[in-house]
Design a protein around this motif. Structure first.
Motif, PDB file in Angstrom:
ATOM      1  N   CYS A   8      -7.253   4.554  -0.907  1.00  0.00           N
ATOM      2  CA  CYS A   8      -7.487   4.236   0.505  1.00  0.00           C
ATOM      3  C   CYS A   8      -8.928   3.782   0.744  1.00  0.00           C
TER       4      CYS A   8
ATOM      5  N   ASN B 294      -9.180   0.239  -0.311  1.00  0.00           N
ATOM      6  CA  ASN B 294      -8.438  -0.656   0.577  1.00  0.00           C
ATOM      7  C   ASN B 294      -8.735  -0.429   2.053  1.00  0.00           C
TER       8      ASN B 294
ATOM      9  N   HIS C  56       0.841  -1.210   0.000  1.00  0.00           N
ATOM     10  CA  HIS C  56       0.000   0.000   0.000  1.00  0.00           C
ATOM     11  C   HIS C  56       0.871   1.254   0.000  1.00  0.00           C
TER      12      HIS C  56
END
Lengths: 462, 462
Positions: A59, A62, A6
């Motif tokens: 974001c 995820n 990430h």
């Protein structure tokens, strides 16, 4: 903890120099003015609105928590990553003054611009941006909007929300929206800007702010009203305003604050007989207007119990009169080792009653509670002074006193916060101020903007 | 159609005298100022907030549409039951002035109170409620809040949203919420009042409104600036304001309106050489302040191309100067049998450019487009004059011209509506003003308040 892949993806958006996960950065971004500490998983410095859009989209997909941050000068933990996640810092790149539009009298800024830098820039061209939170020298306009910051000049000029003309923002799903226009009137669509103001970074990331400006008043004068006690001073506040006084600011100091100032700052200019003080400025577009304002205040104060009235002879004298108010906060530390301070607000007419009730609560638990603040708009800075902060019983009593004060204020038609917001610190008291339906509505609004709850989650008790 | 058992239940809440489903009532409540007609299934007159709570709870459970209505004076169909359902009329019982709180300078009213009745009541005690929509003699404060009504005094004093301190409202599920307090500052929780303002009755039923009042200015004077053409007048608007002029109102008339006024009202006081007019009042707390305002305007107008400046000698003369502006709307009817009028708003500096573009669009389709309105806040009342309303081609062209004007205004950073709202009439143009993400957000907000879509559904294009 954020996963390496990430972080790698976020780095691919903003570049390596704008993503930090080293210990030094995590510590540098773990605090705010509450002194609570929560380390984020990373700090990211978006360069522009497009970066923010990409970051949020990713974001959101995820379910990575994002906490927006300006200067980190908030008093209620709004910018703290209390549930981990990424700090989105607007201070490094998104801090520009984009435009001063003289013709329409608005300024367009990025959220990371410091309030005072904006004030100075617009005053240079003869305009004026009134909202002046005590943090004006370091707090950012994005933070000011997100907390709906007030300040001393609110008595005459209102607060941040009264100056927000339009916003651009990125929604948690990455979509970019405009809310409002440079027009004075705009009634097309819901007032999205209205709900983003004071939303404490929980609904969207503000990327651009259009602020109303007014002509800079040419004349100003400082005054000080001297009262035998704070009750008389508080009575004079709403009665003088109802009588037509319209001061820029009307700040108050109570007897405990006056005593502390004299002890800590012997040079302070405060009359011997002062048991309560009202101090502030009046302004106007002519000296005649200023004179007439001073006269109105002087007469109204005398009618409602003042024992003295000082008119500043010049700017230096004005600054000397302001010295007491400016140093009220540090002075109170003579009463203890820890200050539990809150920024309650009541309808102005309730000020005398509210002060009496605050002192009674202090007495009940054995605390000195010096008070000062923005009397002109009903905003009291209450300071419950804990003598020994290492004594758990005393600390517990202090928090009980604060809770009693919140309950009293809400019963009186007041609010938990006039300026500082709810954040983390006041979240436990939301149920004193709001009924279940109101809190449920707040949750629905939060969900409408942020269905995955990635933006500053759990703040405001939501 | 509403079922009889539903009607019976609603009758059990408010009593027989407060539920009407006879033809006379259905016709009486089928229209608004748009002249469109949609008959409701019934009309209900709640007596208080509790009635509204019970009605909404029941209608929400049974998915019955509710359309709130004040005076039905809206220009965009906001109060029309375009999808059937029940008209909830606030005018019969919920029309009281509850309190004028002199100490905190606020008024507390029910939504059905007429704007002018409120203005008069507060002026009697020396206070002032500035928002003055043209409908002030019959429109209700609930309607004013729901549409965020403006008015002539917006140039100096702002619009309805600038005066709403707090609201009480009933959510579609019947729950009662408070939004805001009598305090000047309140940053606890989301700004629910902010989103209810201008929401056109689609989110909640407003049951109580707390409005900010200010001291009534003691002195007033009317002025008229005379310009050779409207372009010069429009230039003078934003340039005089940027130069420090702060008039209560700055209204404009263009050459077509001036011509029409002279033809229809020979008694009108309008100089021979007027190709564009700016007219309004200045006010202040002293005659000196008024004089200084007049002087600032006069000098700025002269600098920016005026050919005349008239100062009202007294109130009667002032009224005579206002006559032209007050009769602008009827006068335009010399140009056609049907007026397609819209209330667009642009940033003030764009006024000259916007007027030029409007006339060009008129020319393209062969229409006279006389314009007047609130120049001081960029709000133009555009009137596309259809000569023969029975000619379908001409009517179609008229609507095309309006659409072109909307597109031009939005491209210029303006808005579809400065005062009238979206309702039904402007719903087809929402996609000119908003992107998909913005409209999607409006839908999410609507759903957060009204998941069953019972409250004024499909208005604002939602």
């Amino acid at each position: 903890m954020i996963e390496k892949e990430h972080l790698d993806y976020l780095t691919s958006i903003v570049g390596e120099e704008n993503v930090k996960a080293d210990k030094a950065h995590l510590i540098a971004y773990c605090y705010d003015a509450t002194r609570e500490r929560f380390e984020p998983d990373a700090v990211i410095f978006p360069r522009d609105e497009q970066d923010i859009s990409k970051i949020l989209r990713f974001c959101n997909e995820n379910k990575i928590v994002i906490v927006p941050r300006g200067a980190g000068s908030g008093f209620t933990g709004g910018a703290l990553p209390s549930n981990g996640g990424i700090i989105l810092s607007l201070e490094r790149h998104m801090n520009k003054l984009l435009e001063i539009d003289m013709e329409n009298m608005v300024g367009v800024v990025q959220p990371g611009l410091i309030n005072m830098d904006f004030q100075k820039a617009v005053e240079e061209v003869g305009l004026f941006y009134p909202p002046d939170p005590a943090s004006e020298n370091y707090s950012t306009l994005g933070g000011n909007v997100s907390e709906n910051a007030g300040g001393m000049r609110a008595a005459k000029y209102g607060i941040t929300k009264d100056y927000v003309v339009a916003l651009r923002a990125v929604l948690p799903n990455g979509e970019i929206i405009k809310a409002g226009k440079k027009t004075i009137k705009d009634v097309a669509g819901y007032n999205t800007a209205g709900i983003l103001i004071a939303s404490e970074g929980t609904l969207a990331i503000i990327t651009e702010i259009t602020l109303k400006l007014i002509p800079k008043p040419k004349f100003k004068q400082t005054y000080m009203g001297v009262f035998p006690d704070v009750n008389k001073a508080m009575n004079a506040v709403f009665k003088s305003l109802a009588a037509g006084a319209n001061p820029v600011a009307m700040e108050f100091l109570d007897a405990l604050v006056i005593k502390a100032l004299k002890e800590k700052f012997p040079q302070v200019e405060l009359p011997e007989n002062a048991g309560g003080i009202l101090v502030g400025d009046v302004d106007g577009s002519s000296q005649a207007e200023v004179d007439s304002q001073i006269q109105t205040l002087k007469e109204a104060f005398a009618k409602f119990g003042s024992v003295g009235f000082i008119e500043a002879k010049d700017e230096a004298h004005g600054n000397s009169l302001w010295f007491a108010r400016r140093n009220a906060s540090p002075a109170t530390m003579i009463y203890g080792t820890k200050k539990l301070n809150e920024d309650i607000s009541v309808p102005r007419s309730k000020l005398p009653e509210a002060l009496d009730a605050i002192y009674a609560i202090g007495e009940k638990y054995g605390f000195n509670v010096p008070c000062f603040g923005h009397a002109g708009d009903g905003n009291i800075h209450v300071n419950v002074m804990v003598k020994d902060k290492t004594n758990p019983k005393e600390m517990e009593d202090g928090h009980k006193a604060i809770e009693d004060i919140f309950q009293m204020v809400c019963d009186m038609g007041g609010t938990l916060s006039g300026e500082h917001g709810i954040g983390l610190s006041k979240a436990p008291f939301m149920n004193i101020a709001f009924n279940e339906a109101e809190i449920e509505l707040f949750r629905s609004i939060k969900k409408a903007f942020d269905p995955n709850n990635i933006l500053n989650p759990f703040k405001m008790g939501l």
